[in-house]
Structures are given as C-alpha cells and as structure tokens.
Design an enzyme around this catalytic site. Structure first.
Site, PDB file in Angstrom:
ATOM      1  CE  LYS A  23       8.853  37.939  12.096  1.00 17.33           C
ATOM      2  NZ  LYS A  23      10.424  38.329  12.237  1.00 17.33           N
ATOM      3  CG  ASP A  25      16.904  35.826  13.939  1.00 22.49           C
ATOM      4  OD1 ASP A  25      16.794  36.941  13.644  1.00 22.49           O
ATOM      5  OD2 ASP A  25      17.618  35.488  15.238  1.00 22.49           O
TER       6      ASP A  25
END
Length: 310
Positions: A23, A25
């Site tokens: 994931k 940022d």
C-alpha cells in the site's frame, strides 16, 4: 471513470485466491492514453484532471498505444520511503511552469497496479489474475509495475519493518468495479494517519490572519463530529496554502454537530466543511479526541463524502 476502492480489513486473508500488494503512501491516479496521444490524461479518484501537475508522469508509454491504468503517484523521502508529505505540494499546482520546476526538485514515480483498457478493449470484466498478467506483459517505460505476493502476513510484517504504509489484499477473481468500494479488495494500514474535514481555523496568537491551527472533524451519519485541534506541522508554506484553500468559505457558526470545547472554540474562524486533510496522531480507531496530532497535508484527491463511506 472513478477508481475501484478497497475496504478496511480486519484480518489479512490467506489462500490461493488472494494476492497481496504494498500500500503506497501517495496519490491515487488513473492514467488514460487515447490512441496515439503523446500524454496521458491523469485524473484523481474524485475525477479531477491533474495532468498539468505531473509533467514527469504524464508522457504516454508505448508510443501512445491506447491504454487506461490505475495506480499511485509516490514521492520518496530522505529515508528512502514513500511519503505523501513529499509530494503533497505538487498536488495543488495548476501552473505548467511551477509544475515543471517542482518535477525537477521533487520527482515522482507512477506505480501502476491495474489495467482497465488496452487497444480499445474493455478489460474491467476480466478477473484480476488476467488483468495482472496483461499488465505485467506491457512495457510501460518510466511507469513501474510493482510485484504482488502470495503471503499476505509476511508482506504485512515486511512493510511494517520497512516503514511502509501497509498492504492491500485482492481477490484474484475480482472484476474491476469503477467507483465501488469492494470487499474483494482489503486494505491494512500501519501508520496512525487519518483523514479529517476542516471545520474551523485559529490564527497565530497576536495575529488575525496567520493560520496556525485547524479544528477538524469526522463525517458520520450524525453529522460532522469534532475530533480535535491540530497545530503541529503547519509550517509557513502550509499555513499560506491552507489559508488560500479556506478563503471565502467562512461560516457564522460552528459546522460541527456536537459541542466544541470552549478552549478550542475561542478565537476560531468557522468554515464550510469541505476541505479534507491528513493528520498523524497517537490514536488508534475509533477516535473520540486526537492525541498529539500533527498536520500532514491537504487531500484534494478525496472529499468528505469519501470519508463517510469509509
């Protein structure tokens, strides 16, 4: 088209029917290359055209071959880790000259994790496993296709150790559902970073217009509920940017559905609850009041309705 969205997960799924990704940022972005175009049209998850802000990302790969992909634009901090704060200034640029200057000073990378159209063919009805196979067979030049992993627990531990934001687990049979928040995609974040809506601001003591703190809330079915005052992390540049965003949006009364403590309300200028910001804190969910919050940046890629949906 709006991107498909992930649901917050509780337990990382296991089994052959799932794949797992880092994931990032960064800023979610769709890149649409019309057949033969020299540049991709970049749109945020709420449908805004952001092409002008990313001149280093928008050049079309594969000689302008017809293409629509989904991914994340990231910037790397001094520790070598993707960090939203690095690129948040670039998100708001609407000047080609400024964008070109920032592209040299703060380079960005486009991490592509899905493909929805290729050579005029709609791929959204294909299962993720097939879309990924097609994506990995493309030469996207400067755009990167990050790997996927079979072991979600291992990836979650590894990303935590490396200071990354978290992981996303995706069901390999899932079709691409534009604009849908699906349980076929599950997200697991490490950092205690949250998005809130600004309902007011306070000036620096001794001034009337130097924005020094934000009053933020969480959209709920019962209205915007107050979560705290955020002052740490608001630099001079951030103060000016926030002031420009909030200018002309004043209200006569608090937009919060609950009571704001007098110590926070005193001297506050109330504003329409439209602006979403990211905040780091010591809290874990659920949050009633922020603990030692720190401002991280404006999120023009999402709005208050997105937060209410989860």
């Amino acid at each position: 088209m709006r991107p498909m969205l992930a649901t917050k997960g509780d337990v990382v799924p296991t089994g052959d029917e799932w794949s797992h990704e880092v994931k990032w940022d960064g800023v979610r972005m769709l890149a649409d290359v019309a057949d033969g175009a020299e540049r991709a049209r970049l749109t945020t998850r709420n449908g805004n055209d952001a092409t002008i802000a990313w001149p280093d990302v928008s050049p079309a790969p594969m000689d302008g071959r017809d293409l629509l992909v989904d991914g994340e634009i990231i910037g790397i901090n001094d520790a070598g880790v993707p960090d939203f704060a690095v690129i948040q200034e670039r998100m708001h640029v609407r000047s080609a000259t400024t964008a070109a200057r920032l592209a040299k000073a703060v380079p960005a990378t486009f991490m592509v994790f899905d493909v929805m159209r290729l050579d005029g063919r709609d791929l959204t009805s294909l299962p993720l496993a097939e879309r990924r196979e097609i994506l990995q067979g493309l030469d996207l030049g400067g755009w990167q296709v990050p790997p996927t992993y079979d072991d979600g627990a291992m990836l979650r531990d590894a990303t935590l150790a490396q200071g990354l934001e978290g992981i996303v687990s995706k069901r390999l049979t899932s079709t691409y559902q534009p604009g849908v928040r699906s349980k076929a995609w599950l997200k697991f974040a490490h950092r205690h970073r949250f998005s809130f809506v600004v309902g007011g601001w306070r000036p620096q003591e001794g001034t009337k217009d130097r924005l020094a703190a934000l009053l933020v809330g969480e959209p709920t079915a019962d209205g915007l509920l107050y979560r705290g005052r955020v002052g740490s992390g608001i630099s001079g540049a951030a103060s000016r940017l926030l002031g420009a965003q909030l200018g002309g949006r004043a209200l006569d009364a608090s937009p919060f559905a609950d009571d704001v403590p007098a110590v926070d309300a005193r001297g506050t200028f109330w504003v329409e609850p439209f602006l979403v910001v990211d905040v780091d804190s010591l809290n874990k969910m659920p949050i009633s009041r922020l603990r030692q919050p720190s401002y991280r940046g404006i999120r023009t890629d999402i709005d208050a309705a997105d937060l209410l949906e989860g």
